[in-house]
Design a protein around this motif. Sequence first.
Motif, PDB file in Angstrom:
ATOM      1  N   GLU A  85       0.831  -1.212   0.000  1.00 51.61           N
ATOM      2  CA  GLU A  85       0.000   0.000   0.000  1.00 51.61           C
ATOM      3  C   GLU A  85       0.862   1.257   0.000  1.00 51.61           C
ATOM      4  OE1 GLU A  85      -2.801   0.035   3.166  1.00 51.61           O
ATOM      5  OE2 GLU A  85      -3.728  -1.875   2.618  1.00 51.61           O
ATOM      6  N   ALA A  86       1.889   1.265   0.842  1.00 54.05           N
ATOM      7  CA  ALA A  86       2.776   2.431   0.908  1.00 54.05           C
ATOM      8  C   ALA A  86       3.500   2.627  -0.423  1.00 54.05           C
ATOM      9  CB  ALA A  86       3.782   2.256   2.050  1.00 54.05           C
ATOM     10  N   TRP A  87       3.927   1.536  -1.032  1.00 57.46           N
ATOM     11  CA  TRP A  87       4.601   1.604  -2.332  1.00 57.46           C
ATOM     12  C   TRP A  87       3.670   2.239  -3.375  1.00 57.46           C
ATOM     13  CZ3 TRP A  87       8.733   1.152  -5.397  1.00 57.46           C
ATOM     14  CH2 TRP A  87       8.542   0.828  -6.741  1.00 57.46           C
ATOM     15  N   ARG A  88       2.416   1.796  -3.403  1.00 57.76           N
ATOM     16  CA  ARG A  88       1.466   2.350  -4.377  1.00 57.76           C
ATOM     17  C   ARG A  88       1.168   3.820  -4.100  1.00 57.76           C
ATOM     18  NH1 ARG A  88      -1.452  -2.789  -3.274  1.00 57.76           N
ATOM     19  NH2 ARG A  88      -0.807  -4.275  -4.886  1.00 57.76           N
ATOM     20  N   ASP A  89       1.400   4.243  -2.850  1.00 55.08           N
ATOM     21  CA  ASP A  89       1.178   5.636  -2.474  1.00 55.08           C
ATOM     22  C   ASP A  89       2.425   6.487  -2.695  1.00 55.08           C
ATOM     23  OD1 ASP A  89      -0.507   7.681  -1.538  1.00 55.08           O
ATOM     24  OD2 ASP A  89       0.301   7.498   0.509  1.00 55.08           O
ATOM     25  N   THR A 127      12.195   2.840  -5.816  1.00 51.30           N
ATOM     26  CA  THR A 127      11.350   4.039  -5.828  1.00 51.30           C
ATOM     27  C   THR A 127      10.308   3.966  -6.928  1.00 51.30           C
ATOM     28  OG1 THR A 127      13.214   5.362  -5.018  1.00 51.30           O
ATOM     29  CG2 THR A 127      11.368   6.560  -5.984  1.00 51.30           C
ATOM     30  N   PRO A 128       9.013   4.205  -6.604  1.00 53.68           N
ATOM     31  CA  PRO A 128       7.971   4.203  -7.644  1.00 53.68           C
ATOM     32  C   PRO A 128       8.190   5.346  -8.631  1.00 53.68           C
ATOM     33  CG  PRO A 128       7.026   4.163  -5.413  1.00 53.68           C
ATOM     34  CD  PRO A 128       8.478   4.497  -5.268  1.00 53.68           C
ATOM     35  N   SER A 129       7.611   5.226  -9.791  1.00 52.57           N
ATOM     36  CA  SER A 129       7.750   6.271 -10.813  1.00 52.57           C
ATOM     37  C   SER A 129       7.265   7.613 -10.282  1.00 52.57           C
ATOM     38  CB  SER A 129       6.957   5.889 -12.068  1.00 52.57           C
ATOM     39  OG  SER A 129       5.590   5.737 -11.768  1.00 52.57           O
ATOM     40  N   ALA A 201      19.733  15.325  -4.448  1.00 55.05           N
ATOM     41  CA  ALA A 201      18.370  14.797  -4.355  1.00 55.05           C
ATOM     42  C   ALA A 201      18.090  14.057  -5.653  1.00 55.05           C
ATOM     43  CB  ALA A 201      17.357  15.919  -4.144  1.00 55.05           C
ATOM     44  N   ALA A 202      17.188  13.060  -5.580  1.00 53.35           N
ATOM     45  CA  ALA A 202      16.891  12.258  -6.771  1.00 53.35           C
ATOM     46  C   ALA A 202      15.407  11.949  -6.827  1.00 53.35           C
ATOM     47  CB  ALA A 202      17.702  10.961  -6.743  1.00 53.35           C
ATOM     48  N   LYS A 203      14.865  11.905  -8.042  1.00 58.01           N
ATOM     49  CA  LYS A 203      13.457  11.593  -8.249  1.00 58.01           C
ATOM     50  C   LYS A 203      13.336  10.598  -9.395  1.00 58.01           C
ATOM     51  CE  LYS A 203       8.935  13.773  -8.980  1.00 58.01           C
ATOM     52  NZ  LYS A 203       8.224  15.063  -9.160  1.00 58.01           N
ATOM     53  N   ALA A 204      12.546   9.536  -9.176  1.00 54.23           N
ATOM     54  CA  ALA A 204      12.321   8.562 -10.239  1.00 54.23           C
ATOM     55  C   ALA A 204      11.621   9.243 -11.414  1.00 54.23           C
ATOM     56  CB  ALA A 204      11.493   7.392  -9.729  1.00 54.23           C
ATOM     57  N   THR A 205      11.905   8.770 -12.608  1.00 50.60           N
ATOM     58  CA  THR A 205      11.299   9.351 -13.804  1.00 50.60           C
ATOM     59  C   THR A 205       9.938   8.678 -14.048  1.00 50.60           C
ATOM     60  OG1 THR A 205      12.512   7.789 -15.200  1.00 50.60           O
ATOM     61  CG2 THR A 205      13.565   9.905 -14.749  1.00 50.60           C
ATOM     62  N   THR A 206       9.661   8.329 -15.270  1.00 49.62           N
ATOM     63  CA  THR A 206       8.356   7.741 -15.601  1.00 49.62           C
ATOM     64  C   THR A 206       8.323   6.233 -15.373  1.00 49.62           C
ATOM     65  OG1 THR A 206       9.071   7.514 -17.905  1.00 49.62           O
ATOM     66  CG2 THR A 206       7.841   9.511 -17.305  1.00 49.62           C
ATOM     67  N   GLU A 207       9.408   5.680 -14.805  1.00 50.82           N
ATOM     68  CA  GLU A 207       9.467   4.247 -14.545  1.00 50.82           C
ATOM     69  C   GLU A 207      10.016   3.999 -13.145  1.00 50.82           C
ATOM     70  OE1 GLU A 207      12.225   2.460 -17.295  1.00 50.82           O
ATOM     71  OE2 GLU A 207      13.537   4.221 -17.244  1.00 50.82           O
ATOM     72  N   THR A 208       9.772   2.806 -12.636  1.00 50.60           N
ATOM     73  CA  THR A 208      10.300   2.422 -11.332  1.00 50.60           C
ATOM     74  C   THR A 208      11.823   2.440 -11.368  1.00 50.60           C
ATOM     75  OG1 THR A 208       8.398   1.044 -10.777  1.00 50.60           O
ATOM     76  CG2 THR A 208      10.465   0.530  -9.672  1.00 50.60           C
ATOM     77  N   SER A 209      12.415   2.928 -10.301  1.00 43.10           N
ATOM     78  CA  SER A 209      13.875   2.990 -10.205  1.00 43.10           C
ATOM     79  C   SER A 209      14.371   2.085  -9.082  1.00 43.10           C
ATOM     80  CB  SER A 209      14.322   4.428  -9.926  1.00 43.10           C
ATOM     81  OG  SER A 209      15.692   4.467  -9.529  1.00 43.10           O
ATOM     82  N   LEU A 210      15.388   1.307  -9.395  1.00 41.51           N
ATOM     83  CA  LEU A 210      16.083   0.514  -8.374  1.00 41.51           C
ATOM     84  C   LEU A 210      17.558   0.877  -8.427  1.00 41.51           C
ATOM     85  CD1 LEU A 210      16.471  -1.799  -6.312  1.00 41.51           C
ATOM     86  CD2 LEU A 210      16.652  -3.368  -8.252  1.00 41.51           C
TER      87      LEU A 210
END
Length: 383
Positions: A85-89, A127-129, A201-210
């Motif tokens: 749930e947290a991941w989807r949020d 990190t989710p997209s 600082a980093a932010k995932a783009t339009t896809e999941t990042s690992l």
Amino acid sequence: MNLAELLHPMTPEEFAQEYWEKEPVIIRGAAGRFRGLFGSTDIASLVHYLRPKPGQGMMLVKGSKHADVNWITPDGMPKLDKVREAWRDGYSIVVNDLGKLWAPVGELQASLQEQLHHNVHVNLYLTPSSSQAFVPHFDIMDVFVLQVEGSKRWQLRGAAADLPFEDEHTDVPAAQLPPVRFEEDLLEGDVLYIPRGFVHAAKATTETSLHLSVGVNITRWIDLLTAAVKSMRGDARLRQALPPGFLNGGADGMRATFDEMLAILPRETSLDQALSQLAEDLLVKKPAPPAGEGMTSEDVEVGPETVVARRPGVICRVFEGPGYAGVQYSGGKMVGPPKILQAVRHIADHRRFPVRELAGDLSEKETLVLVRRLMRDGVLTLG
């Protein structure tokens, strides 16, 4: 994977001269080259079977804030449904010290530590997209970011702290953020090096990042100087108590005694003594990486033609003195007569070799005794 493979096409020498502790840099690499370390499909098994404990072991983070939902069972383990749930949020799943839980990452960690001689640990960030785990901040360790899957947009700013110590980690107010150095996407197979103190600082783009964050916990010159003083603990003059009331100047002559004690150091200690003392703390008192063959492996016969190898992740430091020679290694130390010097130097300088190459001043029997001892201690294994 070793340091040269991690930095390729840059050489370790170029990296050390141009970037180490000085400047962040992105090193582009082939997609898929880190896939053998960990994959996003492994995360469920990691959490369910290995069960990293929340808090220090595992975190759910978004925008530097931890998930406030109760995702921990009464016995302190993650609730998989709440984690999903947290991941989807938009919360990132962060697993600290992954090398203790996942063998391929542990091998990477041991390899880098063997080459750098600085303590290394590896954290995982899934990190989710379009999500961000942490707002701009700086770390108190040097970091290599390995982009395993997906991509992430990294913003690198100047240093907010000059080579900070562990107790100097603070938040950086938005109004005091250093200027942006660069803002680029880290793609699968790329490496980003961030010296400690530099804001990022980093932010995932339009896809999941690992990505895996390889933290290098630095051993400093001040640690070596401290070790030099510690190596003199047997000197009776340094064992004497400070005078009563010493914080306010104490008895007369305290300054003169202090200057006298400082003058002792260059006369009574040396770089070799300091390094030996530092190695006691960094190597001897720290267990070697777990042996690949496991605790239940049978003893093997060893002869002059047996090929042995120094086990990956084991650091060796050879030392000598009047009437003795020895070697300090991850998890232990061995001291013997001077005639073992050539053999232990060969072990420290070579990865793989037949036992007969160690003979030198030792008899065949003495050589085999030495090899068996180091195999029992996890320094050597069959090659």
